[in-house]
Design an enzyme around this catalytic site. Structure first.
Site, PDB file in Angstrom:
ATOM      1  N   GLU A  36       0.827  -1.212   0.000  1.00 23.43           N
ATOM      2  CA  GLU A  36       0.000   0.000   0.000  1.00 23.43           C
ATOM      3  C   GLU A  36       0.860   1.262   0.000  1.00 23.43           C
ATOM      4  O   GLU A  36       0.533   2.245  -0.651  1.00 23.43           O
ATOM      5  CB  GLU A  36      -0.952   0.017   1.214  1.00 23.43           C
ATOM      6  CG  GLU A  36      -2.044  -1.044   1.153  1.00 23.43           C
ATOM      7  CD  GLU A  36      -2.993  -0.853  -0.029  1.00 23.43           C
ATOM      8  OE1 GLU A  36      -3.082   0.252  -0.582  1.00 23.43           O
ATOM      9  OE2 GLU A  36      -3.631  -1.849  -0.426  1.00 23.43           O
ATOM     10  N   CYS A 191     -15.502   0.092 -14.097  1.00 22.69           N
ATOM     11  CA  CYS A 191     -15.984   1.474 -13.990  1.00 22.69           C
ATOM     12  C   CYS A 191     -14.765   2.404 -14.070  1.00 22.69           C
ATOM     13  O   CYS A 191     -14.457   3.163 -13.157  1.00 22.69           O
ATOM     14  CB  CYS A 191     -16.755   1.657 -12.678  1.00 22.69           C
ATOM     15  SG  CYS A 191     -17.800   3.109 -12.674  1.00 22.69           S
ATOM     16  N   CYS A 207     -27.789   1.784 -12.283  1.00 24.89           N
ATOM     17  CA  CYS A 207     -26.732   2.798 -12.142  1.00 24.89           C
ATOM     18  C   CYS A 207     -27.265   4.155 -12.598  1.00 24.89           C
ATOM     19  O   CYS A 207     -27.635   4.345 -13.755  1.00 24.89           O
ATOM     20  CB  CYS A 207     -25.518   2.400 -12.975  1.00 24.89           C
ATOM     21  SG  CYS A 207     -24.257   3.684 -13.005  1.00 24.89           S
TER      22      CYS A 207
HETATM   23  S1  SF4 Z   1     -22.921   1.072 -15.431  1.00 27.46           S
HETATM   24 FE1  SF4 Z   1     -22.410   2.476 -13.806  1.00 27.46          FE
HETATM   25  S2  SF4 Z   1     -21.218   1.283 -12.346  1.00 27.46           S
HETATM   26 FE2  SF4 Z   1     -21.283   0.142 -14.274  1.00 27.46          FE
HETATM   27  S3  SF4 Z   1     -19.429   0.783 -15.348  1.00 27.46           S
HETATM   28 FE3  SF4 Z   1     -21.067   2.103 -16.039  1.00 27.46          FE
HETATM   29  S4  SF4 Z   1     -20.931   3.899 -14.716  1.00 27.46           S
HETATM   30 FE4  SF4 Z   1     -19.787   2.262 -13.726  1.00 27.46          FE
END
Ligand code: SF4
Length: 349
Positions: A36, A191, A207
């Site tokens: 880390e 993401c 999302c």
């Molecule tokens: S759907 Fe939402 S959580 Fe999934 S990759 Fe796209 S922005 Fe990220």
């Protein structure tokens, strides 16, 4: 919503996460802490060989604590942010001297070590001991901001408070270590900052950012990072096989690393301007100096500043003495000293 999110991250981890890292599933708090600290401000690919070298050279925290400063700084060379290395050594010595070489086992004890902030303490506490402390790094901010559609700037007090609470709320207490690693991997692999893989993302149906087309707009930061430019002119007096060096002690970048005599200017200057400057006289003394060789400009990018450096070989009829604060070192022994990357690259040619 929170339950769907947590389950989604855990399921993705079980069935789809194939991100490999040498310290993954590691339970030894020393190794976790070391990885880390190395990874603070450093990319995984860059940090991996350093981690392996440190583990091989110092298999236990007591070995690291007993190592001479200079040897550790040399092993760290190239990673930058030397304050991290200094704090790492201080923390290792605290564990060796005050805790009989046993790494603290609770969050408060871990967080009390030098160089260990809230993120690192949560990572160690959860990975090593499965303690329920949520990690909050850039990846986690991004995933939470997008999924829950939060546009409160992450670099404000209100933003930090909100995200800290939310990160803790979605943490499955019994699986803290696994989940913390999973959400960071998810942020790095799915993401991602640019072009997140929304189309194949299992969180997409709920999302907020994806559903509303906001993935490019969150997370939000209130301040833009200002990059400062600095101009360093290193002087290499031609004194046979000797080089003049000193350790940087001022509160600035590269503290504890070595350097040659150097003049910093507010902007780029020509060689003639440099030689005629009062700073040059002050550093090198009186007499007629000539520049026998000079390098092209080299650049090193740090988080908040860009260093532009040139190296000038200086010659004078009389034998030169080291400027005040510097010592003469045979050129053949320079590889025993720790230097910033820009000097190491120059010495390599
Ligand atoms: S759907 Fe939402 S959580 Fe999934 S990759 Fe796209 S922005 Fe990220």
């Amino acid at each position: 919503m929170k339950h769907f999110f947590t389950e989604g991250i855990l399921n993705w981890n079980t069935f789809q996460n194939d991100r490999s890292m040498p310290w993954k599933k590691e339970k030894d708090p020393y190794r976790i802490w070391l990885s880390e600290i190395i990874l603070q401000q450093t990319r995984v690919e860059q940090g991996r060989p350093y981690y392996e070298r440190f583990i091989s050279e110092y298999p236990t925290i007591t070995d690291l604590a007993a190592a001479p400063d200079e040897a550790v700084f040399r092993l760290w060379q190239g990673l930058g942010y030397y304050a991290r290395c200094k704090n790492m050594l201080a923390a290792a010595r605290t564990v060796a001297n005050d805790h009989a070489g046993i790494f603290p086992k609770d969050y408060t004890g871990i967080a009390a070590l030098k160089g260990v902030g809230a993120y690192t303490a949560a990572a160690i506490a959860s990975f090593a001991y499965n303690l329920p402390h949520a990690v909050l790094d850039g990846n986690v901010y991004r995933v939470l901001a997008r999924f829950f559609g939060i546009d409160t700037p992450t670099d404000t007090t209100a933003g930090k408070k909100l995200f800290t609470q939310l990160a803790q709320d979605v943490l499955p207490e019994q699986q803290a270590g696994t989940y913390n690693q999973a959400i960071m991997d998810f942020g790095a692999v799915v993401c991602k900052p640019q072009q997140p893989l929304c189309k194949s993302c299992r969180l997409a149906p709920r999302c907020e950012a994806y559903q509303k087309g906001l993935t490019d707009l969150v997370p939000v930061k209130s301040k833009k990072l200002r990059i400062k430019k600095r101009y360093f002119y290193y002087l290499l007096p031609d004194n046979g096989s000797l080089r003049f060096v000193r350790k940087r002690t001022a509160k600035d970048i590269w503290q504890n690393l070595h350097e040659f005599p150097m003049i910093e200017t507010p902007g780029p200057v020509t060689t003639a301007e440099l030689l005629a400057s009062p700073e040059f006289r002050q550093l090198m003394g009186k007499g007629k100096f000539t520049v026998t060789r000079e390098s092209l400009e080299k650049k090193q990018q740090l988080t908040h500043q860009t260093i532009h450096a040139r190296f000038l070989h200086i010659s004078q009829a009389a034998s030169m003495q080291p400027p005040e604060g510097f010592r003469a070192v045979p050129a053949s022994e320079l590889d025993q000293l720790a230097f910033p990357k820009i000097i190491v690259d120059f010495l390599k040619g």
